[in-house]
Design an enzyme around this catalytic site. Sequence first.
Site, short mmCIF file in Angstrom:
data_model
loop_
_atom_site.label_atom_id
_atom_site.label_comp_id
_atom_site.label_asym_id
_atom_site.label_seq_id
_atom_site.Cartn_x
_atom_site.Cartn_y
_atom_site.Cartn_z
CG ASP A 172 42.50 -14.27 -25.72
OD1 ASP A 172 43.16 -13.03 -26.11
OD2 ASP A 172 42.81 -14.76 -24.79
CE LYS A 174 46.51 -13.88 -24.84
NZ LYS A 174 46.05 -13.15 -23.60
CD GLU A 176 50.81 -12.52 -24.77
OE1 GLU A 176 50.47 -12.58 -26.07
OE2 GLU A 176 50.82 -11.65 -23.93
CG ASN A 177 46.44 -17.53 -26.09
OD1 ASN A 177 46.86 -18.11 -25.19
ND2 ASN A 177 45.40 -16.94 -26.22
CG ASP A 190 43.56 -19.28 -24.03
OD1 ASP A 190 42.53 -20.09 -23.51
OD2 ASP A 190 44.03 -18.49 -23.27
CB THR A 221 44.67 -9.80 -25.24
OG1 THR A 221 44.33 -11.05 -24.73
CG2 THR A 221 45.75 -9.10 -24.52
#
Length: 508
Positions: A172, A174, A176-177, A190, A221
């Site tokens: 995951d 991305k 945001e992480n 994450d 995502t």
Amino acid sequence: MSETQRKSPSSQEPSSPVPQGERSDGQGTDNKMSKRSSMKQMKKKPEDFLFGKVIGEGSYSTVFLVKEVSTGKEYAMKVLEKRFIIKEHKTEYVHREKEVFAMINHPFFVRMYFTFQDMDRLYFCLSYARRGELFEYLNKMGSFSLEQTRFYTAEIVSALEHLHGKGIIHRDLKPENILFGDNMHIQITDFGSAKIIKREVQNNTNEDSNAGRRRNSFVGTAQYVSPEVLTSKTTYCSSDLWALGCIIYQLLGGLTPFRGRHEYEIFQKIVKVDYAFPEGFDPDARDLVDKLIQLDPTKRIGCEEEGGYGPLKTHSFLKGIKWDDLINQKPPLEPLNKNRDNDNLYKDLKPGYDEMHISQLLCKVEVDDKTDCMHEESFDNMMTEQEHSELIEKQKRENIYHKFVENHLVLKQGLVDKKRGLFSRRRMMLLTEGPHLYYVDPVNMVLKGQIPWSRELRPEAKNFHIFYVHTPKRTYYLDDPDGYALEWVKSIQEVWDRYFGTPKVVKK
Ligand code: ATP
């Protein structure tokens, strides 16, 4: 009985999602003896910390900024409600996240220092990535410069090399992480979706059978998910390399390569590898992205079949990177929240996870997120109600954009080019009472969004064509093709004054 031998109420729970308090020292899981002795010394409890504020909310957790009473050190405390985890069948994810954190020992990842639990909750005590998410920076800045993209690509590559070397797939990856630590180096986090492949090969765990049962879901995502995950539900280390390709494209271009109105449209494009580069995309970066965004996972640069990380690290886009010294180099990005001072947060606080205090912190997040209070009465008297409704009626009849503005009176409208990185989109911008700033795709006649209003919103003209609308989370780059940027700024400022300026005191 020693402290570690005594059974706590939580460790008696049959369905306890993680083992009772222990310390992850980042040295892997092998050294059991030293781990046990450190458990004795380091066993923690909520009362050892002051809970300062909420810094993030995930699907299954709330993350708090905490200060350890004995050392004064700040950490990010990820708190998970046991009841919720069990109800949502997420026990396995929690276990895996903890396991992965314990296996990682690299400066470009968030570090887990301790875990402990009480009757109701699990606590993951993590290094505090003070400077926020890469996502916020992209939002605010639109896109990164070549130098910034190169540097952070190198840090992500270095982190992935470590992760894949340990047999872990993130799944995951991305913006945001990808968080930033104090000195603006990345800290990836994450691991709820991560997969440990080495262990699976040895133990043949039930993870695959779980995946089999969840045929219609995917891990990750939409924008960053690789085609093999969508078509065969299989992940490889190189699925992270696909995500890396998408991130490089986004850093430099400002948007993700696979875009669509909904997930299905994005997935269709991903499985066909249907994407294009905007004009002005650096040719070396383009070549690298092309080599990462490959349909066949065994053909992606950096994967084992393509010779591992060597060819990736020597790619022309990453020329000149000093791989052994990245952590000591000064990152080419300034923090957004430079002056954030947390000292006052802990004043008069009692240590521990006190329900009352925590619910106050949670409420505070909601209030902070809301638009500021506005004093509408300050301009009520500018026109009569009758005049106002006549104008709305006229707008309904004559303005084709009326249907997008929720019955608000349009104060100014015009075509602007909304820029994001190397991309530019023509939009009809509608400044209305409320206040609102709607933008509509004039070709497909679809409302694309709104610029969120708050007291912090600030318009700024760069020249006759270009103007910015600064909001706390994002700066909007707008270009008026007719050269009326100054008028836009003036109108937006007037509306700001009406709603947020100091109300006039009327002398009697
Ligand atoms: P998701 O819904 O993405 O699965 P999650 O439940 O796994 O989320 P996290 O992503 O770990 O939760 O954390 C939620 C948010 O909290 C992050 O997006 C980030 O903004 C913030 N956060 C998490 N860990 C840290 C940290 N170590 N330092 C600073 N902020 C953090």
